[in-house]
Scaffold this active site. Structure first.
Site, PDB file in Angstrom:
ATOM      1  N   LYS A 276     -28.437  -7.419 -61.646  1.00  4.58           N
ATOM      2  CA  LYS A 276     -27.264  -8.079 -61.073  1.00  4.58           C
ATOM      3  C   LYS A 276     -26.195  -7.071 -60.663  1.00  4.58           C
ATOM      4  CE  LYS A 276     -24.622 -10.363 -63.838  1.00  4.58           C
ATOM      5  NZ  LYS A 276     -24.207 -11.382 -64.828  1.00  4.58           N
ATOM      6  N   GLY A 277     -25.339  -7.495 -59.730  1.00  4.96           N
ATOM      7  CA  GLY A 277     -24.308  -6.618 -59.208  1.00  4.96           C
ATOM      8  C   GLY A 277     -23.465  -5.993 -60.306  1.00  4.96           C
TER       9      GLY A 277
ATOM     10  N   CYS B 255     -21.366  -8.509 -49.842  1.00  5.59           N
ATOM     11  CA  CYS B 255     -21.148  -9.735 -50.622  1.00  5.59           C
ATOM     12  C   CYS B 255     -20.009 -10.548 -50.027  1.00  5.59           C
ATOM     13  CB  CYS B 255     -20.831  -9.395 -52.078  1.00  5.59           C
ATOM     14  SG  CYS B 255     -20.576 -10.864 -53.099  1.00  5.59           S
TER      15      CYS B 255
ATOM     16  N   ILE C  60     -31.616  -9.680 -45.601  1.00 10.62           N
ATOM     17  CA  ILE C  60     -30.188  -9.893 -45.444  1.00 10.62           C
ATOM     18  C   ILE C  60     -29.582 -10.372 -46.767  1.00 10.62           C
ATOM     19  CG2 ILE C  60     -30.360 -10.467 -42.996  1.00 10.62           C
ATOM     20  CD1 ILE C  60     -30.210 -13.458 -43.784  1.00 10.62           C
TER      21      ILE C  60
ATOM     22  N   GLY D 144     -34.464 -12.905 -48.013  1.00 15.50           N
ATOM     23  CA  GLY D 144     -33.804 -14.054 -47.423  1.00 15.50           C
ATOM     24  C   GLY D 144     -34.740 -15.242 -47.335  1.00 15.50           C
TER      25      GLY D 144
ATOM     26  N   GLY E 285     -35.411 -13.833 -54.289  1.00 13.83           N
ATOM     27  CA  GLY E 285     -34.162 -14.211 -54.928  1.00 13.83           C
ATOM     28  C   GLY E 285     -34.117 -15.646 -55.396  1.00 13.83           C
TER      29      GLY E 285
END
Length: 301
Positions: free
Chosen positions: A45-46, A130, A191, A243, A265
């Protein structure tokens, strides 16, 4: 059996299947469902320099063929990751990639610098795309100047594989990709989510606290495939496609369009074992089509 290994810069993946940041936690959450060691890699995760609470609730809503999210990069900061998470996940036999974000260029640089000393982190994915944070985030990824500035600054302190994650919310994503490539990116991934909005017509207010959010899931896949195809023809570095990938068929579509690897994702929320099924599909696809090396199909279209 066909050879599934691919290379992203100096990073060697046993197969092209990665997980998309923000949908896979720190990987360990999925160990009851899958064998992390089978993945080409997983992107956590970010991660930001400082602790972030993220956006107020509600921050996720289902939409037709997808979902909107406005989580806002909630995490406990890079030092927490280094001291508490990394020791628990570093021994898995798949590439550990950290997604990095920030409000200022200096934040990105310092986070990348701290991560560069970790032996089992051989790549970072820099999130300049983001749409769910008020500062930084997508602002850097919507102009060639911003993309170049962040990439150049991180490249000066980070010697390992540098992946730059691109926003679809731009006029020409190929130009953004070329700007990142020119400043030393080893790869681009695309993307990220598409800016969207959903309204509760009974309450007459937006579903999300932030009003707008990032759209992901099958609804965005045709757009993502088109952008991957465009970027793959514009740059010489490897492209990572993502995506709306829901199964192996979708993953192969991205590779035919030019992706060297793919990230899965939103599908993880629906089927936590989807990554294993995609790897199995790739093996079967190569067998059915007489393909000895999956690299043979990259960019065939």
């Amino acid at each position: 059996m066909a050879k599934l290994s691919v290379n992203i810069g100096s990073l060697s993946l046993k197969n092209p299947v990665l997980t998309a940041s923000g949908t896979f936690g720190y990987g360990e959450e999925f160990t009851p469902f899958i064998d992390l060691n089978r993945l080409g890699g997983y992107i956590i995760k970010g991660t930001t320099l400082e602790h972030r609470e993220g956006n107020p609730y509600p921050r996720m809503v289902e939409t037709p063929s997808g979902m909107l999210n406005a989580v806002g990069l909630q995490n406990k900061g890079v030092d927490y990751f280094i001291n508490n998470i990394y020791p628990r996940i570093k021994e898995y036999d798949s590439e550990l990639i950290v997604n990095v974000s920030g409000a200022k260029v200096e934040d990105y640089v310092e986070t990348a610098r701290r991560l560069s000393s970790l032996d089992k982190v051989n790549a970072i994915e820099v999130n300049i795309s983001c749409p769910n944070v008020k500062e930084g985030g997508m602002a850097f990824g919507t102009t060639t100047k911003g993309a170049a500035e962040v990439t150049k600054a991180i490249r000066s302190v980070y010697p390992k594989t540098l992946i730059v994650k691109l926003s679809p919310n731009v006029t020409s994503i190929a130009d953004i990709a070329k700007a990142a490539e020119a400043e030393g990116a080893d790869s681009v991934s695309l993307i990220n989510t598409i800016m969207g909005m959903s309204i509760d017509v009974e309450r007459r207010r937006p579903h999300l606290s932030t009003i707008t959010g990032g759209l992901s899931g099958p609804a965005v896949r045709p757009v993502a495939v088109r952008m991957v195809w465009q970027v793959a023809k514009a740059v010489k570095i490897p492209v990572i496609g993502l995506g709306g990938i829901m199964n192996g068929h979708d993953a192969i579509e991205f590779m035919l369009a030019g992706a060297t690897a793919v990230e899965i994702g939103t599908a993880n929320f629906i089927d936590p074992a989807v990554t294993m099924k995609v790897i199995d599909y790739m093996e079967d696809y190569c067998s059915r089509h007489g393909i000895n090396d999956i690299n043979e199909i990259i960019g065939e279209i």
